[in-house]
Design a protein around this motif. Structure first.
Motif, short mmCIF file in Angstrom:
data_model
loop_
_atom_site.label_atom_id
_atom_site.label_comp_id
_atom_site.label_asym_id
_atom_site.label_seq_id
_atom_site.Cartn_x
_atom_site.Cartn_y
_atom_site.Cartn_z
N HIS A 243 -7.09 -4.83 0.92
CA HIS A 243 -6.68 -3.10 0.50
C HIS A 243 -5.32 -2.44 -0.66
O HIS A 243 -4.99 -3.16 -1.61
CB HIS A 243 -6.49 -1.97 1.49
CG HIS A 243 -6.28 -1.04 0.72
ND1 HIS A 243 -7.38 -0.56 -0.31
CD2 HIS A 243 -5.70 0.02 0.36
CE1 HIS A 243 -6.68 0.67 -0.71
NE2 HIS A 243 -5.50 1.10 -0.05
N HIS B 246 -6.19 2.51 -6.64
CA HIS B 246 -6.46 2.49 -5.80
C HIS B 246 -8.06 2.62 -6.58
O HIS B 246 -8.93 1.91 -5.55
CB HIS B 246 -6.62 3.88 -5.22
CG HIS B 246 -5.23 3.91 -4.15
ND1 HIS B 246 -4.08 3.64 -4.41
CD2 HIS B 246 -5.05 3.19 -3.08
CE1 HIS B 246 -3.06 3.31 -3.31
NE2 HIS B 246 -4.39 2.89 -2.36
N ASP C 151 0.51 -1.11 0.42
CA ASP C 151 -0.04 0.02 0.17
C ASP C 151 0.70 1.44 0.05
O ASP C 151 0.90 2.10 -0.98
CB ASP C 151 -0.92 0.07 1.49
CG ASP C 151 -2.36 1.28 1.29
OD1 ASP C 151 -2.47 1.54 -0.03
OD2 ASP C 151 -2.64 1.30 2.76
N HIS D 68 0.90 4.22 -3.35
CA HIS D 68 0.57 5.49 -2.61
C HIS D 68 2.18 5.93 -3.51
O HIS D 68 1.40 7.22 -3.73
CB HIS D 68 0.83 5.56 -0.96
CG HIS D 68 -0.67 4.75 -0.75
ND1 HIS D 68 -0.62 4.89 0.76
CD2 HIS D 68 -1.35 4.49 -0.82
CE1 HIS D 68 -1.51 4.85 1.36
NE2 HIS D 68 -2.36 4.61 -0.13
FE LIG Z 1 -3.99 2.51 -0.47
#
Ligand SMILES: [Fe+2]
Length: 392
Positions: free
Chosen positions: A281, A267, A198, A202
């Motif tokens: 996620h 995303h 994640d 990002h």
């Molecule tokens: Fe994220």
């Protein structure tokens, strides 16, 4: 001729304190902000690992009364937030301390909206203006992923529809974030992998979005440089505190970048997978990220921005095409090394399900910030590429 700079308005809202064992300073820092009775928001697994106890001891040493709420779920829903709100209202606390991953920080952030300004979570979708000030929120992340510890948004899933709502206000970012790598050492391998993917995604997405600007790009690059070196190390050895610390800092820097630049198609594609199939996620964005980079890199300006990231990798060449290939190869390698599924075919997802998921992905807020315009048909093609990457 240079490109005109994008306008910005910048006052970093979160003080970031970083260092081994800095959770011991929590009480002193919270007291200095004027709080005397706080709700510590955490989850049962962390209570078992003993991390909230270290936070509570520090708070009590500073003379702060502590109420413990340790029942936050992995993906916080409106019901979780309501439970935190009820407890904080009943106990008349004057501040929140979130000890945990993005779920705990977001649950506390969400409850802060409700206890100070009333209503329900759906009232705070998007970036709202608040009538009354929030209570101070202090964040002690125990994972290195979401960057919620420096962000003004909380991601809360509707209990009824499972839709993820981004709820925010410029004043909602935590007052102080404490980055203590000692609290990350006990992170299970799967959480290490998903949260790290994640944070990496990002860094990559914030570097290229339509909203990125001169203040977000250095954060994206610094986050990517740190995470690219540290992620393989934390996967290999969870007790490597130097690498844990680098990942914590990388996640926070990428979180700062998100505040300015938002996120992109990885995303937008991930949220429906989490809602419909429970794909974690971080794994969802990690699976889709190499495909999204290839899709976006057909546009020359975005391609050169990806190349800037690729050149930050150890040993990567200066040629644009080589640097973009190095970036895609690195993202694929991270997924493989993580030991997690590397294709969406690992879930019960067939070709018929792709259309509705892509239609849902097209409605996600983050899709609008992707550097290359994405249609539902583009998003369906990206899901198909991730279903079986050997075909793409
Ligand atoms: Fe994220």
């Amino acid at each position: 001729m240079r490109e005109p700079l994008a306008e910005f308005d910048w006052k970093p809202p979160t003080r970031v304190v970083c260092g081994r064992g800095c959770v011991a300073r929590l009480g002193e820092l919270v007291a200095a902000e004027g709080c005397g009775r706080v709700l510590v928001v955490t989850d049962p697994g962390l209570t078992a690992a003993g991390h909230p106890r270290r936070a509570v001891e520090s708070l009590e040493r500073a003379g702060i009364a502590v109420v413990l709420f340790d029942a936050v779920d992995e993906n916080p829903t409106t019901a979780d937030v309501e439970a935190v709100r009820e407890r904080s209202a009943a106990e008349q606390v004057d501040g929140f301390v979130a000890v945990g991953g993005g779920s705990c920080i977001d649950a506390a952030k969400g409850a802060d909206f409700l206890v100070t300004n009333g209503g329900e979570m759906a009232d705070y979708r998007g970036r709202v203006g608040l009538e009354r000030p929030l209570l101070p929120l202090f964040a002690v992340p125990t994972t290195a992923g979401t960057g919620s510890e420096v962000q003004s948004f909380a991601l809360i899933a509707s209990e009824a529809t499972h839709e993820k709502m981004a709820c925010g206000d410029p004043s909602a970012a935590p007052r102080i974030a404490l980055l203590d790598a000692e609290l990350c050492a006990s992170m299970p391998p799967e959480i290490t992998a998903t949260s790290g993917l994640d944070a990496l995604t990002h860094a990559v997405e914030t570097a290229v979005t339509r909203a990125r600007n001169e203040r977000s790009t250095p954060y994206s690059h610094a986050a990517f440089r740190l995470a690219a070196r540290a992620f393989p190390r934390v996967l290999a050895d969870g007790d490597d505190l130097d690498a844990r610390e680098d990942m914590l800092v990388a996640a926070a820097l990428a979180g700062v970048a998100i505040e300015a630049s938002m996120l992109g198609a990885a995303h937008a594609l991930a949220n429906p997978l989490t809602r419909a199939l429970d794909v974690p996620h971080g794994l969802a964005v990690g699976l889709l990220s190499p495909h999204v980079v290839r899709f976006n890199a057909t546009e020359p300006a975005t391609r050169s921005r990806y190349a800037e990231l690729g050149r930050l990798l150890p040993g990567a060449g200066g040629d644009t095409d080589d640097a973009v290939e190095a970036l895609v190869g690195f993202l694929e390698e991270c997924l493989t090394t993580s030991g997690l599924p590397t294709a969406l075919s690992a879930w019960s997802l067939d070709d018929d399900a792709v259309g509705p998921l892509a239609a849902e992905a097209a409605t996600q807020w983050t899709a609008d910030f992707n550097p290359r315009t994405v249609t539902a048909a583009d998003l369906a093609a990206l899901y198909r590429a991730a279903l079986d990457p050997r075909r793409s």
